[in-house]
Design a protein around this motif. Structure first.
Motif, PDB file in Angstrom:
ATOM      1  N   LYS A  18       0.870  -1.319  -0.083  1.00 25.39           N
ATOM      2  CA  LYS A  18      -0.077  -0.043   0.050  1.00 25.39           C
ATOM      3  C   LYS A  18       0.877   1.225   0.160  1.00 25.39           C
ATOM      4  O   LYS A  18       0.554   2.256  -0.447  1.00 25.39           O
ATOM      5  CB  LYS A  18      -0.863   0.054   1.280  1.00 25.39           C
ATOM      6  CG  LYS A  18      -1.855   1.158   1.146  1.00 25.39           C
ATOM      7  CD  LYS A  18      -2.573   1.096   0.167  1.00 25.39           C
ATOM      8  CE  LYS A  18      -3.731   2.509  -0.045  1.00 25.39           C
ATOM      9  NZ  LYS A  18      -4.514   2.376  -0.916  1.00 25.39           N
ATOM     10  N   ASP A  21       2.123   1.817  -3.532  1.00 22.35           N
ATOM     11  CA  ASP A  21       1.220   2.058  -4.510  1.00 22.35           C
ATOM     12  C   ASP A  21       0.819   3.637  -4.252  1.00 22.35           C
ATOM     13  O   ASP A  21       0.563   4.529  -4.977  1.00 22.35           O
ATOM     14  CB  ASP A  21      -0.364   1.380  -3.989  1.00 22.35           C
ATOM     15  CG  ASP A  21      -0.236   0.074  -4.649  1.00 22.35           C
ATOM     16  OD1 ASP A  21       0.761  -0.240  -5.359  1.00 22.35           O
ATOM     17  OD2 ASP A  21      -1.025  -0.585  -4.042  1.00 22.35           O
ATOM     18  N   MET A  22       0.574   4.135  -2.916  1.00 20.76           N
ATOM     19  CA  MET A  22       0.499   5.716  -2.483  1.00 20.76           C
ATOM     20  C   MET A  22       1.596   6.312  -2.954  1.00 20.76           C
ATOM     21  O   MET A  22       1.415   7.344  -3.540  1.00 20.76           O
ATOM     22  CB  MET A  22       0.593   5.665  -1.071  1.00 20.76           C
ATOM     23  CG  MET A  22      -0.792   5.367  -0.413  1.00 20.76           C
ATOM     24  SD  MET A  22      -0.850   5.215   1.531  1.00 20.76           S
ATOM     25  CE  MET A  22      -0.443   6.723   2.044  1.00 20.76           C
ATOM     26  N   ARG A  24       3.515   5.673  -5.622  1.00 22.28           N
ATOM     27  CA  ARG A  24       3.520   5.722  -7.185  1.00 22.28           C
ATOM     28  C   ARG A  24       2.092   6.672  -7.636  1.00 22.28           C
ATOM     29  O   ARG A  24       2.251   7.553  -8.520  1.00 22.28           O
ATOM     30  CB  ARG A  24       3.126   4.297  -7.637  1.00 22.28           C
ATOM     31  CG  ARG A  24       2.887   4.139  -9.372  1.00 22.28           C
ATOM     32  CD  ARG A  24       2.546   2.882  -9.850  1.00 22.28           C
ATOM     33  NE  ARG A  24       1.414   2.582  -9.040  1.00 22.28           N
ATOM     34  CZ  ARG A  24       1.210   1.724  -8.456  1.00 22.28           C
ATOM     35  NH1 ARG A  24       2.049   0.617  -8.222  1.00 22.28           N
ATOM     36  NH2 ARG A  24      -0.198   1.523  -7.789  1.00 22.28           N
ATOM     37  N   ASP A  25       1.035   6.272  -6.985  1.00 24.39           N
ATOM     38  CA  ASP A  25      -0.213   7.051  -7.286  1.00 24.39           C
ATOM     39  C   ASP A  25      -0.370   8.586  -6.680  1.00 24.39           C
ATOM     40  O   ASP A  25      -1.101   9.292  -7.565  1.00 24.39           O
ATOM     41  CB  ASP A  25      -1.333   6.184  -6.885  1.00 24.39           C
ATOM     42  CG  ASP A  25      -1.504   4.609  -7.783  1.00 24.39           C
ATOM     43  OD1 ASP A  25      -0.740   4.469  -8.724  1.00 24.39           O
ATOM     44  OD2 ASP A  25      -2.021   3.606  -7.025  1.00 24.39           O
ATOM     45  N   TYR A  26      -0.062   8.689  -5.646  1.00 25.96           N
ATOM     46  CA  TYR A  26      -0.129  10.126  -5.149  1.00 25.96           C
ATOM     47  C   TYR A  26       0.852  10.933  -5.254  1.00 25.96           C
ATOM     48  O   TYR A  26       0.684  11.986  -5.812  1.00 25.96           O
ATOM     49  CB  TYR A  26      -0.745   9.988  -3.508  1.00 25.96           C
ATOM     50  CG  TYR A  26      -1.114  11.117  -2.955  1.00 25.96           C
ATOM     51  CD1 TYR A  26      -2.142  11.824  -3.597  1.00 25.96           C
ATOM     52  CD2 TYR A  26      -0.332  11.757  -1.886  1.00 25.96           C
ATOM     53  CE1 TYR A  26      -2.345  13.163  -3.014  1.00 25.96           C
ATOM     54  CE2 TYR A  26      -0.543  13.242  -1.421  1.00 25.96           C
ATOM     55  CZ  TYR A  26      -1.413  13.777  -1.907  1.00 25.96           C
ATOM     56  OH  TYR A  26      -1.972  14.939  -1.250  1.00 25.96           O
ATOM     57  N   TYR A  28       3.843  10.569  -6.816  1.00 25.53           N
ATOM     58  CA  TYR A  28       4.392  10.931  -8.182  1.00 25.53           C
ATOM     59  C   TYR A  28       3.428  11.093  -9.211  1.00 25.53           C
ATOM     60  O   TYR A  28       3.512  12.028 -10.156  1.00 25.53           O
ATOM     61  CB  TYR A  28       5.416   9.599  -8.667  1.00 25.53           C
ATOM     62  CG  TYR A  28       6.725   9.764  -7.758  1.00 25.53           C
ATOM     63  CD1 TYR A  28       7.536  10.951  -7.689  1.00 25.53           C
ATOM     64  CD2 TYR A  28       6.950   8.853  -6.768  1.00 25.53           C
ATOM     65  CE1 TYR A  28       8.470  10.896  -6.829  1.00 25.53           C
ATOM     66  CE2 TYR A  28       7.987   8.962  -6.072  1.00 25.53           C
ATOM     67  CZ  TYR A  28       8.994   9.917  -6.156  1.00 25.53           C
ATOM     68  OH  TYR A  28       9.836   9.884  -5.341  1.00 25.53           O
ATOM     69  N   ALA A  29       2.232  10.409  -9.130  1.00 21.57           N
ATOM     70  CA  ALA A  29       1.350  10.633 -10.451  1.00 21.57           C
ATOM     71  C   ALA A  29       0.371  12.028 -10.130  1.00 21.57           C
ATOM     72  O   ALA A  29      -0.266  12.237 -11.086  1.00 21.57           O
ATOM     73  CB  ALA A  29       0.608   9.517 -10.632  1.00 21.57           C
ATOM     74  N   ASP A  30       0.107  12.240  -8.811  1.00 22.71           N
ATOM     75  CA  ASP A  30      -0.418  13.284  -8.717  1.00 22.71           C
ATOM     76  C   ASP A  30       0.320  14.654  -8.266  1.00 22.71           C
ATOM     77  O   ASP A  30       0.471  15.645  -8.950  1.00 22.71           O
ATOM     78  CB  ASP A  30      -1.324  13.131  -7.351  1.00 22.71           C
ATOM     79  CG  ASP A  30      -2.526  14.245  -7.130  1.00 22.71           C
ATOM     80  OD1 ASP A  30      -2.611  15.161  -7.973  1.00 22.71           O
ATOM     81  OD2 ASP A  30      -3.259  14.017  -6.117  1.00 22.71           O
TER      82      ASP A  30
END
Length: 111
Positions: A18, A21-22, A24-26, A28-30
């Protein structure tokens, strides 16, 4: 031992999926994709914060990322030197050693 950012995430992923995932998704991706600051500026701020906090492991990856995002070695040096006055000599000296390690790794990779 030095790991790439991806290798560091791969290493902890079996135990902390998790968190990976956070990241990567929050992170770097956001956050890193928000248009209000360039990636170069985000790198500058991040290197300064990590230097001030003395977070050596994270600093190594972010110096490399900063150079890829357009910072020069001279700018990285100046960030660290400037922070010696604000975050303390030990944090700046630690960051200087980390930056030198990154510079030497890049030089070695170039051949």
């Amino acid at each position: 031992m030095s790991y790439s950012s991806q290798a560091r995430r791969d290493r902890i992923n079996p135990h902390f999926p998790k968190l990976v995932d956070m990241t990567r998704d929050y992170v770097y991706a956001d956050v890193w994709e928000r248009p209000q600051l360039s990636k170069r500026d985000r790198s500058l701020v991040t290197i300064a914060a990590l230097t001030a906090l003395g977070w050596r492991d994270q600093l190594e990856g972010h110096i490399g990322r900063g150079l890829a995002n357009g910072l020069t070695r001279e700018e990285v040096s100046e960030i660290i030197t400037h922070l010696a006055l604000y975050s303390g000599w030990p944090s700046a000296m630690t960051a200087a050693h980390v930056a030198t390690d990154v510079f030497e790794q890049q030089d070695k990779a170039k051949g």
